[in-house]
Design a protein around this motif. Structure first.
Motif, PDB file in Angstrom:
ATOM      1  N   VAL A 191     -44.201   4.880 -43.527  1.00 52.14           N
ATOM      2  CA  VAL A 191     -44.050   5.137 -44.129  1.00 52.14           C
ATOM      3  C   VAL A 191     -43.546   6.082 -44.698  1.00 52.14           C
ATOM      4  CG1 VAL A 191     -46.074   6.595 -45.576  1.00 52.14           C
ATOM      5  CG2 VAL A 191     -47.179   5.088 -43.301  1.00 52.14           C
ATOM      6  N   GLY A 192     -43.011   6.085 -45.610  1.00 47.13           N
ATOM      7  CA  GLY A 192     -42.139   6.944 -46.588  1.00 47.13           C
ATOM      8  C   GLY A 192     -41.672   6.231 -47.991  1.00 47.13           C
ATOM      9  N   THR A 193     -40.215   6.628 -47.663  1.00 40.24           N
ATOM     10  CA  THR A 193     -39.599   5.734 -49.371  1.00 40.24           C
ATOM     11  C   THR A 193     -38.122   5.218 -48.677  1.00 40.24           C
ATOM     12  OG1 THR A 193     -40.216   7.746 -50.427  1.00 40.24           O
ATOM     13  CG2 THR A 193     -38.313   6.890 -51.422  1.00 40.24           C
ATOM     14  N   LEU A 194     -38.305   4.216 -49.391  1.00 38.20           N
ATOM     15  CA  LEU A 194     -36.514   3.934 -48.852  1.00 38.20           C
ATOM     16  C   LEU A 194     -35.955   3.302 -50.586  1.00 38.20           C
ATOM     17  CD1 LEU A 194     -34.832   1.780 -47.233  1.00 38.20           C
ATOM     18  CD2 LEU A 194     -35.851   0.124 -47.854  1.00 38.20           C
ATOM     19  N   GLU A 195     -34.480   3.697 -50.360  1.00 44.89           N
ATOM     20  CA  GLU A 195     -33.636   4.044 -51.644  1.00 44.89           C
ATOM     21  C   GLU A 195     -32.731   3.676 -50.807  1.00 44.89           C
ATOM     22  OE1 GLU A 195     -32.008   7.814 -54.683  1.00 44.89           O
ATOM     23  OE2 GLU A 195     -34.315   7.580 -53.702  1.00 44.89           O
ATOM     24  N   THR A 196     -32.066   2.455 -51.835  1.00 39.07           N
ATOM     25  CA  THR A 196     -30.219   2.119 -52.300  1.00 39.07           C
ATOM     26  C   THR A 196     -29.688   1.566 -52.987  1.00 39.07           C
ATOM     27  OG1 THR A 196     -28.869   0.603 -50.860  1.00 39.07           O
ATOM     28  CG2 THR A 196     -31.396   0.138 -51.761  1.00 39.07           C
ATOM     29  N   GLU A 197     -28.395   2.126 -53.349  1.00 32.70           N
ATOM     30  CA  GLU A 197     -27.559   1.460 -54.515  1.00 32.70           C
ATOM     31  C   GLU A 197     -27.525   0.115 -54.291  1.00 32.70           C
ATOM     32  OE1 GLU A 197     -24.660   4.293 -56.209  1.00 32.70           O
ATOM     33  OE2 GLU A 197     -25.876   6.365 -55.957  1.00 32.70           O
ATOM     34  N   VAL A 198     -27.344  -1.066 -55.276  1.00 32.03           N
ATOM     35  CA  VAL A 198     -27.065  -2.390 -55.582  1.00 32.03           C
ATOM     36  C   VAL A 198     -26.218  -2.361 -56.263  1.00 32.03           C
ATOM     37  CG1 VAL A 198     -28.029  -4.383 -54.637  1.00 32.03           C
ATOM     38  CG2 VAL A 198     -29.236  -2.439 -53.371  1.00 32.03           C
ATOM     39  N   GLU A 199     -24.954  -2.723 -56.045  1.00 25.09           N
ATOM     40  CA  GLU A 199     -24.971  -3.386 -57.866  1.00 25.09           C
ATOM     41  C   GLU A 199     -25.078  -5.056 -58.106  1.00 25.09           C
ATOM     42  OE1 GLU A 199     -20.670  -4.924 -59.561  1.00 25.09           O
ATOM     43  OE2 GLU A 199     -20.648  -3.851 -57.213  1.00 25.09           O
ATOM     44  N   ILE A 200     -25.397  -5.292 -59.257  1.00 27.97           N
ATOM     45  CA  ILE A 200     -26.474  -6.602 -59.254  1.00 27.97           C
ATOM     46  C   ILE A 200     -25.355  -6.744 -60.172  1.00 27.97           C
ATOM     47  CG2 ILE A 200     -28.709  -5.798 -58.712  1.00 27.97           C
ATOM     48  CD1 ILE A 200     -29.650  -5.315 -61.574  1.00 27.97           C
ATOM     49  N   LYS A 201     -25.633  -8.640 -60.266  1.00 26.92           N
ATOM     50  CA  LYS A 201     -25.186  -9.292 -61.975  1.00 26.92           C
ATOM     51  C   LYS A 201     -26.126  -9.531 -62.732  1.00 26.92           C
ATOM     52  CE  LYS A 201     -21.306 -10.074 -59.008  1.00 26.92           C
ATOM     53  NZ  LYS A 201     -20.172 -10.957 -58.011  1.00 26.92           N
ATOM     54  N   ALA A 202     -26.904  -8.921 -63.427  1.00 24.39           N
ATOM     55  CA  ALA A 202     -27.991  -9.442 -64.368  1.00 24.39           C
ATOM     56  C   ALA A 202     -28.415  -8.067 -64.539  1.00 24.39           C
ATOM     57  CB  ALA A 202     -28.977  -9.854 -63.780  1.00 24.39           C
ATOM     58  N   SER A 203     -29.560  -8.059 -66.472  1.00 24.23           N
ATOM     59  CA  SER A 203     -29.548  -6.914 -67.144  1.00 24.23           C
ATOM     60  C   SER A 203     -30.427  -6.469 -66.625  1.00 24.23           C
ATOM     61  CB  SER A 203     -29.997  -7.971 -68.547  1.00 24.23           C
ATOM     62  OG  SER A 203     -30.971  -8.475 -68.365  1.00 24.23           O
ATOM     63  N   ALA A 204     -30.951  -5.324 -67.057  1.00 25.86           N
ATOM     64  CA  ALA A 204     -31.499  -4.894 -66.516  1.00 25.86           C
ATOM     65  C   ALA A 204     -33.382  -5.194 -67.035  1.00 25.86           C
ATOM     66  CB  ALA A 204     -31.427  -3.218 -67.158  1.00 25.86           C
ATOM     67  N   GLU A 205     -33.178  -5.669 -67.361  1.00 25.02           N
ATOM     68  CA  GLU A 205     -34.670  -6.434 -68.323  1.00 25.02           C
ATOM     69  C   GLU A 205     -34.754  -7.459 -66.916  1.00 25.02           C
ATOM     70  OE1 GLU A 205     -35.184 -10.144 -71.430  1.00 25.02           O
ATOM     71  OE2 GLU A 205     -35.332  -8.067 -72.179  1.00 25.02           O
ATOM     72  N   LYS A 206     -33.536  -8.581 -66.682  1.00 22.52           N
ATOM     73  CA  LYS A 206     -34.008  -9.109 -65.775  1.00 22.52           C
ATOM     74  C   LYS A 206     -34.548  -8.935 -64.293  1.00 22.52           C
ATOM     75  CE  LYS A 206     -30.867 -13.601 -68.057  1.00 22.52           C
ATOM     76  NZ  LYS A 206     -29.839 -14.254 -67.686  1.00 22.52           N
ATOM     77  N   PHE A 207     -33.572  -7.846 -64.034  1.00 26.43           N
ATOM     78  CA  PHE A 207     -33.713  -7.591 -62.986  1.00 26.43           C
ATOM     79  C   PHE A 207     -34.892  -6.851 -63.141  1.00 26.43           C
ATOM     80  CE2 PHE A 207     -33.922  -3.283 -60.068  1.00 26.43           C
ATOM     81  CZ  PHE A 207     -33.209  -4.300 -58.267  1.00 26.43           C
ATOM     82  N   HIS A 208     -35.737  -6.101 -64.246  1.00 28.11           N
ATOM     83  CA  HIS A 208     -36.797  -5.814 -64.024  1.00 28.11           C
ATOM     84  C   HIS A 208     -38.295  -6.601 -63.450  1.00 28.11           C
ATOM     85  CE1 HIS A 208     -40.854  -4.081 -65.405  1.00 28.11           C
ATOM     86  NE2 HIS A 208     -41.115  -3.266 -64.884  1.00 28.11           N
TER      87      HIS A 208
END
Length: 68
Positions: A8-25
């Motif tokens: 139980v907890g929070t997992l956080e990371t940074e990932v570079e994506i090649k898509a718009s924020a709209e497509k990612f969401h």
């Protein structure tokens, strides 16, 4: 009988994506089962435990690699 382990907890990371924020969401919100196709080295898959894909309040179990 041993109790199943729980993380139980929070997992956080940074990932570079090649898509718009709209497509990612859209992928995370409505088609989370496609995340493993976008990042097979990190996410092996997910299973719908309760509810419906893309619906608020659904419970999804994620299978992923943490700390290679």
């Amino acid at each position: 009988m041993a109790e199943p382990s729980r993380l139980v907890g929070t997992l956080e990371t940074e990932v570079e994506i090649k898509a718009s924020a709209e497509k990612f969401h859209h992928m995370f919100a409505e088609k989370p089962h496609h995340v493993s196709k976008a990042s097979p080295g990190n996410v092996q898959g997910c299973d719908l435990h309760e509810g419906e894909w893309g619906k608020v309040g659904s419970i999804i179990i994620w299978n992923y690699v943490h700390g290679k």
